[in-house]
Scaffold this active site. Structure first.
Site, PDB file in Angstrom:
ATOM      1  N   ARG A   1     -15.778 -13.017  -5.442  1.00 31.61           N
ATOM      2  CA  ARG A   1     -15.438 -12.767  -4.041  1.00 31.61           C
ATOM      3  C   ARG A   1     -16.731 -12.635  -3.238  1.00 31.61           C
ATOM      4  O   ARG A   1     -17.569 -11.786  -3.525  1.00 31.61           O
ATOM      5  CB  ARG A   1     -14.602 -11.496  -3.904  1.00 31.61           C
TER       6      ARG A   1
ATOM      7  N   HIS B   1     -16.915 -10.219   7.069  1.00 27.51           N
ATOM      8  CA  HIS B   1     -17.288  -8.993   6.363  1.00 27.51           C
ATOM      9  C   HIS B   1     -18.293  -8.244   7.241  1.00 27.51           C
ATOM     10  O   HIS B   1     -19.439  -8.021   6.846  1.00 27.51           O
ATOM     11  CB  HIS B   1     -17.848  -9.304   4.976  1.00 27.51           C
TER      12      HIS B   1
ATOM     13  N   GLU C   1     -11.658  -4.916   5.346  1.00 32.12           N
ATOM     14  CA  GLU C   1     -11.511  -3.505   5.722  1.00 32.12           C
ATOM     15  C   GLU C   1     -11.503  -3.260   7.227  1.00 32.12           C
ATOM     16  O   GLU C   1     -12.382  -2.560   7.746  1.00 32.12           O
ATOM     17  CB  GLU C   1     -12.632  -2.668   5.079  1.00 32.12           C
TER      18      GLU C   1
ATOM     19  N   ASN D   1      -9.046  -2.449  -1.361  1.00 36.61           N
ATOM     20  CA  ASN D   1     -10.311  -1.838  -1.781  1.00 36.61           C
ATOM     21  C   ASN D   1     -10.114  -0.341  -1.926  1.00 36.61           C
ATOM     22  O   ASN D   1      -9.556   0.295  -1.037  1.00 36.61           O
ATOM     23  CB  ASN D   1     -11.406  -2.073  -0.732  1.00 36.61           C
TER      24      ASN D   1
ATOM     25  N   TYR E   1     -12.089   3.364  -3.437  1.00 35.47           N
ATOM     26  CA  TYR E   1     -13.247   3.999  -4.064  1.00 35.47           C
ATOM     27  C   TYR E   1     -13.035   5.456  -4.442  1.00 35.47           C
ATOM     28  O   TYR E   1     -13.496   5.885  -5.474  1.00 35.47           O
ATOM     29  CB  TYR E   1     -14.467   3.906  -3.145  1.00 35.47           C
TER      30      TYR E   1
ATOM     31  N   GLU F   1     -12.028  -4.618  -4.294  1.00 37.52           N
ATOM     32  CA  GLU F   1     -13.276  -3.876  -4.468  1.00 37.52           C
ATOM     33  C   GLU F   1     -12.958  -2.573  -5.156  1.00 37.52           C
ATOM     34  O   GLU F   1     -11.957  -1.934  -4.873  1.00 37.52           O
ATOM     35  CB  GLU F   1     -13.939  -3.490  -3.131  1.00 37.52           C
TER      36      GLU F   1
END
Ligand SMILES: *[C@@H]1O[C@H](CO)[C@@H](O)[C@H](O)[C@H]1NC(C)=O
Ligand SMILES: *[C@@H]1O[C@H](CO)[C@@H](O)[C@H](O)[C@H]1NC(C)=O
Ligand SMILES: *[C@@H]1O[C@H](CO)[C@@H](O)[C@H](O)[C@H]1NC(C)=O
Ligand SMILES: *[C@@H]1O[C@H](CO)[C@@H](O)[C@H](O)[C@H]1NC(C)=O
Ligand SMILES: *[C@@H]1O[C@H](CO)[C@@H](O)[C@H](O)[C@H]1NC(C)=O
Ligand SMILES: *[C@@H]1O[C@H](CO)[C@@H](O)[C@H](O)[C@H]1NC(C)=O
Length: 526
Positions: free
Chosen positions: A110, A155, A200, A343, A345, A416
């Site tokens: 990606r 991005h 995002e 994504n 985290y 991600e």
């Protein structure tokens, strides 16, 4: 990457801790080989983004994005006062990057296209052939190596000329984004079959437009953040429908968007108010973007609409700070994705609160009315926002799967996920992190029936981490930013990830054997 955002201001005092890990109901495995394996059709990949690795900021006819311009004008904006002019220099070292990707054995890469490398001023009146060639070569080389390119159009590197008239807060940018996307589909659609429109939008809109965390730090809290969110969603729908009509019949590719979310864990799971606060948080931060696209009824979630309308009214605004979609726009957005890029985290503990010292009024956080804090037992190997709580990934995937029926038919890709530290190649923390999170993903797939079909690690290599500059490392490969060659070296996590990809199972002892170690989990050395 998910970046600092408001979470950074929520600095929790971390206790020095050994191996204690609060599991909140999920099993922790530290040795042996996972009994479950990743299905044959599950795609493993690695992620990157143009501005974070490419460099070559003014080479080959590239125009400036706001990250070039803003960091040149504000050299102390980043933690280490660095910028992305050279970054990992992938503009010159992309063939090494491809060798690295090959060595991991992954099926997909990606990456993102820098808008101003192919359209220097953002507009499609002039196409920069040198830029066009750079990405074409890249895609061809990836395909030769049997690696599927998964390409993000935006991005965060907004062309500077557009930022000068408001970037995503100006609805006119939607037209220009559509033009750019059409150019990209025409140029590369024969090679690229998986497209992601915007990376995002939640994080980009909140940290760039709503706060002063990402360049150009507009700090239009509570107003700009929603204009950006609204226009990002519309831009996504516009591009999805354009591809569907003009390209899909022939190119047969898939198009989606990348949404980001932390997991919100009720601070006290037995307190209904905390449980409600966690749900409210997820609706305001993920539902706001997911509901218009993935729900059956479309539009913003009723709770989000009502909440921001209420807050706006109470604050004396004569209109809601959250714009409205027309019926036509609701329809264009609904179902405008062939899969979800997700994504993830980190996790926070949530409880209701009308006001916190770090909140501005109005703001997304004030509108949400939910206090966020980290559990002092959670590990934090890197910057002060990324707390390690592996079950968060499983719970988030379940939340998405259970909120939107569409995921019975279309899959979720984790586009991600990764862990940060402050450097070095002996990255035991990252090895554990991948093992633990991927184990939770196996449980989500096999025990919860979640329709997850892919996982992309963030990131292929150490990179320019936005406001953190080069201080924070996410790579599977170490990059020597002091060397003119930006020499790349595999970390232990690269070997470990490669082993997971090859065997489709998690061997919790792999690195220990590789290193001839006898211990179980490594103690935190940072
Ligand atoms: C695999 O299953 C066995 C038997 O149930 C169990 O003892 C072991 O802990 C499992 N291993 C992992 C890594 O989950
Ligand atoms: C881009 O904009 C600049 C400044 O307006 C102009 O000088 C230049 O000719 C433009 N370049 C292209 C390729 O349109
Ligand atoms: C909005 O305000 C109305 C009237 O005060 C109230 O009944 C409702 O619960 C509020 N909704 C939300 C989501 O805050
Ligand atoms: C996903 O992100 C979390 C940080 O919240 C990290 O602890 C974990 O290791 C990551 N998982 C994988 C598989 O990369
Ligand atoms: C950089 O790479 C070139 C070409 O491979 C090599 O000749 C040179 O020694 C390298 N320089 C450093 C500092 O590693
Ligand atoms: C295991 O490793 C520790 C240090 O990592 C060392 O002190 C100990 O002697 C080792 N034990 C064996 C049996 O090798």
């Amino acid at each position: 990457m998910w970046s600092s955002s408001a979470v950074a201001s929520n600095r929790a005092v971390l206790l020095t801790l050994s191996l204690l890990q609060l599991t909140r109901g999920s099993p922790v495995v530290t040795s042996g080989v996972s009994n479950y394996s990743f299905p044959d059709d599950f795609i493993f990949g690695v992620s990157s983004a143009a501005f974070q690795i490419e460099g070559g900021w003014n080479e080959g006819g590239k125009g400036e994005s706001i990250w070039d311009t803003y960091l040149h004008d504000h050299p102390t904006f980043t933690l280490d006062h660095n910028n992305g002019d050279v970054a990992a220099d992938s503009y010159h070292h992309y063939m090494e990057d491809i060798e690295m990707i090959k060595s991991l054995g992954v099926q997909a890469y990606r990456m993102s296209i820098s808008w101003t490398r192919i359209l220097p001023n953002g507009t499609d009146n002039y196409i920069n052939q040198e830029g066009v060639k750079y990405y074409r070569t890249m895609f061809e080389e990836l395909l030769k190596a049997n690696i599927t390119p998964v390409v993000t159009l935006f991005h965060w590197d907004m062309p500077t000329p557009f930022m000068n008239f408001g970037g995503w807060t100006n609805a006119k940018v939607i037209d220009y984004f559509e033009d750019y996307a059409r150019v990209a589909f025409k140029l590369y659609g024969d090679l690229v079959k998986m497209w992601l429109t915007i990376n995002e939008p939640h994080e980009n809109c909140e940290s760039t437009y709503g706060l002063a965390v990402l360049a150009p730090a507009l700090n239009s809290h509570g107003v700009g953040v929603y204009l950006c969110t609204h226009n990002s969603l519309l831009a996504h729908a516009r591009v999805y429908r354009m591809y569907e009509k003009e390209f899909k019949p022939e190119q047969k590719g898939k198009v989606s968007i990348v949404l980001d979310s932390m997991w919100g864990e009720p601070k006290d799971p037995n307190n209904p108010e905390d449980v409600q606060a966690a749900e409210n948080y997820l609706q305001m931060h993920l539902g706001m973007l997911a509901h218009p696209i993935f729900s059956e009824e479309g539009d913003y979630p009723p709770f989000v609409r009502e909440r921001i309308n209420n807050m706006s009214r109470e604050q004396g605004y004569s209109r809601s700070r959250l714009p409205y979609f027309t019926d036509e726009e609701v329809k264009a957005l609904r179902g405008s994705a062939d899969f979800l890029g997700l994504n993830h985290y980190t996790t926070q503990l949530l409880s209701p609160s009308p006001m916190e010292p770090t909140w501005q009024v109005p703001s997304l956080y004030h509108d949400t009315g939910v206090k966020m804090e980290a559990d002092p037992l959670w590990r934090m190997p890197g910057p002060d926002w990324l707390f390690v709580y592996p079950p968060g990934l499983r719970k988030l995937v379940n939340w998405v799967q259970n909120n939107y029926k569409i995921f019975k038919e279309i899959p979720i890709f984790i586009t991600e996920n990764g862990s940060s530290d402050f450097g070095g190649t002996e990255d035991y923390e990252r090895v554990n992190y991948y093992n633990d999170y991927l184990y939770q993903l196996l449980l989500a797939i096999h025990e919860d029936g979640c329709n997850v079909k892919g996982y992309f690690s963030w990131s292929l290599m150490d990179d320019f981490e936005w406001t953190d500059g080069f201080t924070t490392k996410f790579g599977l490969f170490y990059v020597d930013f002091d060397s003119p060659n930006r020499t790349r070296t595999p970390k232990l996590s690269a070997y470990n990830y490669g082993n997971i990809v090859r065997t489709r199972r998690i061997d919790f002892d792999y690195i220990k054997r590789l290193k001839g170690l006898n211990t179980t989990k490594q103690e935190d050395s940072s």
